[in-house]
Write a protein that holds these residues in place. Structure first.
Motif, mmCIF file in Angstrom:
data_model
loop_
_atom_site.group_PDB
_atom_site.id
_atom_site.type_symbol
_atom_site.label_atom_id
_atom_site.label_comp_id
_atom_site.label_asym_id
_atom_site.label_seq_id
_atom_site.Cartn_x
_atom_site.Cartn_y
_atom_site.Cartn_z
ATOM 1 N N VAL A 151 15.346 -15.653 -51.650
ATOM 2 C CA VAL A 151 16.017 -16.947 -51.546
ATOM 3 C C VAL A 151 16.447 -17.198 -50.110
ATOM 4 C CG1 VAL A 151 18.038 -18.265 -52.288
ATOM 5 C CG2 VAL A 151 16.784 -16.896 -53.945
ATOM 6 N N ASP A 152 16.803 -16.142 -49.388
ATOM 7 C CA ASP A 152 17.279 -16.273 -48.016
ATOM 8 C C ASP A 152 16.148 -16.240 -46.988
ATOM 9 O OD1 ASP A 152 19.899 -16.356 -48.939
ATOM 10 O OD2 ASP A 152 20.122 -14.196 -48.793
ATOM 11 N N GLN A 153 14.923 -15.960 -47.419
ATOM 12 C CA GLN A 153 13.809 -15.851 -46.490
ATOM 13 C C GLN A 153 13.515 -17.198 -45.851
ATOM 14 O OE1 GLN A 153 10.119 -14.598 -48.232
ATOM 15 N NE2 GLN A 153 9.086 -14.503 -46.278
ATOM 16 N N VAL A 154 13.156 -17.171 -44.586
ATOM 17 C CA VAL A 154 12.753 -18.382 -43.870
ATOM 18 C C VAL A 154 11.434 -18.127 -43.159
ATOM 19 C CG1 VAL A 154 15.094 -19.289 -43.550
ATOM 20 C CG2 VAL A 154 14.095 -17.790 -41.821
ATOM 21 N N PHE A 155 10.694 -19.187 -42.938
ATOM 22 C CA PHE A 155 9.439 -19.128 -42.215
ATOM 23 C C PHE A 155 9.592 -19.843 -40.879
ATOM 24 C CE2 PHE A 155 7.905 -19.266 -46.718
ATOM 25 C CZ PHE A 155 7.356 -17.992 -46.755
ATOM 26 N N THR A 156 8.829 -19.411 -39.893
ATOM 27 C CA THR A 156 8.788 -20.112 -38.614
ATOM 28 C C THR A 156 7.775 -21.242 -38.714
ATOM 29 O OG1 THR A 156 7.025 -18.744 -37.729
ATOM 30 C CG2 THR A 156 9.311 -17.981 -37.351
ATOM 31 N N ARG A 157 7.786 -22.110 -37.720
ATOM 32 C CA ARG A 157 6.810 -23.201 -37.692
ATOM 33 C C ARG A 157 5.391 -22.622 -37.604
ATOM 34 N NH1 ARG A 157 8.575 -27.525 -33.903
ATOM 35 N NH2 ARG A 157 9.380 -28.549 -35.748
ATOM 36 N N VAL A 201 15.139 -26.751 -41.454
ATOM 37 C CA VAL A 201 16.485 -26.789 -40.887
ATOM 38 C C VAL A 201 16.387 -26.396 -39.420
ATOM 39 C CG1 VAL A 201 17.676 -26.276 -43.058
ATOM 40 C CG2 VAL A 201 16.977 -24.407 -41.579
ATOM 41 N N ARG A 202 17.298 -26.904 -38.641
ATOM 42 C CA ARG A 202 17.385 -26.506 -37.235
ATOM 43 C C ARG A 202 18.446 -25.417 -37.137
ATOM 44 N NH1 ARG A 202 14.149 -29.315 -34.069
ATOM 45 N NH2 ARG A 202 13.587 -31.402 -34.718
ATOM 46 N N VAL A 203 18.111 -24.365 -36.424
ATOM 47 C CA VAL A 203 19.037 -23.247 -36.230
ATOM 48 C C VAL A 203 19.385 -23.163 -34.752
ATOM 49 C CG1 VAL A 203 18.246 -22.000 -38.272
ATOM 50 C CG2 VAL A 203 17.139 -21.573 -36.082
ATOM 51 N N GLU A 204 20.133 -22.145 -34.404
ATOM 52 C CA GLU A 204 20.597 -21.964 -33.035
ATOM 53 C C GLU A 204 19.476 -22.200 -32.020
ATOM 54 O OE1 GLU A 204 22.388 -18.382 -30.279
ATOM 55 O OE2 GLU A 204 22.537 -18.234 -32.437
ATOM 56 N N ALA A 234 7.909 -33.654 -38.321
ATOM 57 C CA ALA A 234 9.366 -33.491 -38.294
ATOM 58 C C ALA A 234 10.032 -34.623 -37.525
ATOM 59 C CB ALA A 234 9.734 -32.143 -37.686
ATOM 60 N N ALA A 235 9.312 -35.201 -36.554
ATOM 61 C CA ALA A 235 9.880 -36.274 -35.733
ATOM 62 C C ALA A 235 9.807 -37.639 -36.415
ATOM 63 C CB ALA A 235 9.158 -36.332 -34.388
ATOM 64 N N MET A 236 9.048 -37.736 -37.500
ATOM 65 C CA MET A 236 8.923 -39.023 -38.200
ATOM 66 C C MET A 236 10.246 -39.375 -38.875
ATOM 67 S SD MET A 236 5.225 -38.532 -39.956
ATOM 68 C CE MET A 236 4.199 -39.926 -39.610
ATOM 69 N N GLU A 237 10.425 -40.645 -39.134
ATOM 70 C CA GLU A 237 11.637 -41.096 -39.829
ATOM 71 C C GLU A 237 11.230 -41.852 -41.071
ATOM 72 O OE1 GLU A 237 15.260 -40.913 -40.704
ATOM 73 O OE2 GLU A 237 14.710 -40.064 -38.790
ATOM 74 N N PRO A 238 11.433 -41.339 -42.267
ATOM 75 C CA PRO A 238 11.984 -40.020 -42.574
ATOM 76 C C PRO A 238 10.959 -38.933 -42.269
ATOM 77 C CG PRO A 238 11.302 -41.078 -44.612
ATOM 78 C CD PRO A 238 11.064 -42.084 -43.496
ATOM 79 N N GLU A 295 0.764 -26.369 -35.052
ATOM 80 C CA GLU A 295 2.216 -26.483 -34.916
ATOM 81 C C GLU A 295 2.577 -27.880 -34.427
ATOM 82 O OE1 GLU A 295 4.441 -23.168 -33.180
ATOM 83 O OE2 GLU A 295 2.571 -22.014 -33.283
ATOM 84 N N LYS A 296 1.716 -28.465 -33.614
ATOM 85 C CA LYS A 296 1.967 -29.817 -33.109
ATOM 86 C C LYS A 296 2.036 -30.825 -34.257
ATOM 87 C CE LYS A 296 0.358 -33.317 -29.915
ATOM 88 N NZ LYS A 296 -0.635 -33.705 -28.930
ATOM 89 N N THR A 297 1.168 -30.672 -35.247
ATOM 90 C CA THR A 297 1.211 -31.569 -36.409
ATOM 91 C C THR A 297 2.554 -31.450 -37.118
ATOM 92 O OG1 THR A 297 -1.183 -31.533 -36.731
ATOM 93 C CG2 THR A 297 0.165 -32.068 -38.663
ATOM 94 N N LEU A 298 3.017 -30.220 -37.310
ATOM 95 C CA LEU A 298 4.324 -30.035 -37.958
ATOM 96 C C LEU A 298 5.443 -30.634 -37.116
ATOM 97 C CD1 LEU A 298 3.923 -26.428 -39.374
ATOM 98 C CD2 LEU A 298 3.958 -28.565 -40.658
ATOM 99 N N ARG A 299 5.365 -30.493 -35.784
ATOM 100 C CA ARG A 299 6.379 -31.106 -34.912
ATOM 101 C C ARG A 299 6.354 -32.621 -35.057
ATOM 102 N NH1 ARG A 299 5.134 -27.095 -31.442
ATOM 103 N NH2 ARG A 299 3.508 -28.269 -30.368
ATOM 104 N N ASN A 300 5.148 -33.197 -35.087
ATOM 105 C CA ASN A 300 5.035 -34.649 -35.242
ATOM 106 C C ASN A 300 5.602 -35.107 -36.581
ATOM 107 O OD1 ASN A 300 3.835 -34.918 -32.733
ATOM 108 N ND2 ASN A 300 1.752 -34.946 -33.538
#
Length: 66
Positions: free
Chosen positions: A6-12, A41-44, A30-34, A23-28
Motif C-alpha cells: 500500500v505504501d509502495q510508490v513508483f517513479t516516473r 503526488v509531488r514529494v520533496e 501531468a501538466a494538463m488541466e485537469p 517520461e516526457k509524455t507523462l510530464r505532459n
C-alpha cells in the motif's frame, strides 16, 4: 522497516517503462488541466511519485469494457 504494498510508490521512469511511454509524455499529461494519466503526488524537491495502489486502480480502469 518494511514497506507494505500500500505504501509502495513508483517513479516516473518506472511508470513510463510499464506503460511503454516516454517520461516526457507523462510530464505532459501531468501538466494538463485537469491532469491526464495515472494519479501522482509531488514529494520533496518537486519530484513526482505514483502511489502503487492508485496506479493499479487507474490501470484497471483503462481496460474495463464500456
Amino acid at each position: 522497516m518494511l514497506t507494505s504494498d500500500v505504501d509502495q510508490v513508483f517513479t516516473r521512469a518506472e511508470i513510463a517503462r510499464r506503460l511503454k511511454l516516454s517520461e516526457k509524455t507523462l510530464r505532459n499529461w501531468a501538466a494538463m488541466e485537469p491532469p491526464k494519466g495515472p494519479p501522482f503526488v509531488r514529494v520533496e524537491g518537486g519530484r513526482v511519485r505514483y502511489p502503487a495502489k492508485d496506479y493499479f486502480e487507474w490501470e484497471a480502469a483503462q481496460f474495463t469494457p464500456p
